[in-house]
Design an enzyme around this catalytic site. Structure first.
Site, PDB file in Angstrom:
ATOM      1  N   ARG A  58      -8.338 -14.414 -38.464  1.00 58.34           N
ATOM      2  CA  ARG A  58      -7.685 -15.565 -39.100  1.00 58.34           C
ATOM      3  C   ARG A  58      -8.440 -16.877 -38.847  1.00 58.34           C
ATOM      4  O   ARG A  58      -7.906 -17.947 -39.056  1.00 58.34           O
ATOM      5  CB  ARG A  58      -6.250 -15.724 -38.590  1.00 58.34           C
ATOM      6  CG  ARG A  58      -5.329 -14.569 -38.868  1.00 58.34           C
ATOM      7  CD  ARG A  58      -4.893 -14.515 -40.318  1.00 58.34           C
ATOM      8  NE  ARG A  58      -3.741 -13.697 -40.571  1.00 58.34           N
ATOM      9  CZ  ARG A  58      -3.743 -12.379 -40.637  1.00 58.34           C
ATOM     10  NH1 ARG A  58      -4.823 -11.703 -40.405  1.00 58.34           N
ATOM     11  NH2 ARG A  58      -2.640 -11.720 -40.919  1.00 58.34           N
ATOM     12  N   CYS A  59      -9.677 -16.779 -38.441  1.00 57.65           N
ATOM     13  CA  CYS A  59     -10.497 -17.954 -38.139  1.00 57.65           C
ATOM     14  C   CYS A  59     -11.174 -18.475 -39.406  1.00 57.65           C
ATOM     15  O   CYS A  59     -11.493 -17.690 -40.310  1.00 57.65           O
ATOM     16  CB  CYS A  59     -11.553 -17.571 -37.098  1.00 57.65           C
ATOM     17  SG  CYS A  59     -12.678 -18.914 -36.656  1.00 57.65           S
ATOM     18  N   GLY A  60     -11.422 -19.758 -39.459  1.00 54.20           N
ATOM     19  CA  GLY A  60     -12.151 -20.341 -40.569  1.00 54.20           C
ATOM     20  C   GLY A  60     -13.571 -19.797 -40.688  1.00 54.20           C
ATOM     21  O   GLY A  60     -14.171 -19.846 -41.758  1.00 54.20           O
TER      22      GLY A  60
END
Length: 183
Positions: A58-60
């Protein structure tokens, strides 16, 4: 040395797992649990460069999983090993557990490289590999998801690359190429 001194020394060493990890000679002393069961031992890849990347779905920067796959496809036939180490240490960006992490990475980014169990990568509770790497290169520790550590073909820590370093960046590709030639 008498028995009592030896036992006291061993007890002190056992009480300080971070110190023992920091004093390991090379990366081959470490391994990671695989989702479900089993272990990925870095020593199984002796003589090959190993890229260890802490990831989060869920990281950019999660799009780097696709770029890591490109790197993997290009250099795995020549000997590169790529290990994704999911971590929830930065912003709580890895909500998944176990095999669901690798499955999400495969579905969203085509990732086929190795994933291990979710692991702590910073601080005193960090996995022993990460404590060793921090002791080797204190200025190059993970500050966010997608930090990359390159282990050389002789088990030494070649360098750390911050999250913003694209997996296909010239400096990382050059370092991998040098290690492939050295192996």
């Amino acid at each position: 040395m008498d028995r009592r001194t030896l036992i006291a020394g061993l007890g002190a060493l056992a009480a300080l797992p971070g110190r023992a990890a920091a004093q390991a000679a090379d990366a081959y002393a470490f391994g990671f649990d695989r989702p479900g069961s089993g272990r990925l031992a870095l020593s199984d890849y002796r003589g090959r460069p190993i890229l260890v990347v802490n990831t989060a779905t869920r990281c950019g920067y999660a799009g780097q999983m696709a770029t890591l796959e490109q790197l993997w496809q290009r250099y795995q036939p020549r000997g590169l090993m790529l290990v994704a180490v999911p971590s929830n240490d930065f912003g709580g960006q890895e909500p998944l557990e176990g095999a669901a992490i690798a499955e999400a990475a495969r579905e969203s980014y085509g990732a086929t490289y190795a994933f291990v169990e979710k692991t702590v990568v910073k601080g005193p509770q960090a996995h022993p590999f990460y404590r060793w790497a921090a002791a080797q290169k204190p200025a190059e520790t993970p500050r966010w998801n997608f930090h990359k550590y390159l282990i050389g073909s002789h088990g030494e820590l070649v360098g750390g690359y911050p999250a913003g370093t694209d997996p296909l960046s010239p400096q990382l590709v050059r370092a991998i190429g040098q290690e492939l030639q050295a192996g």
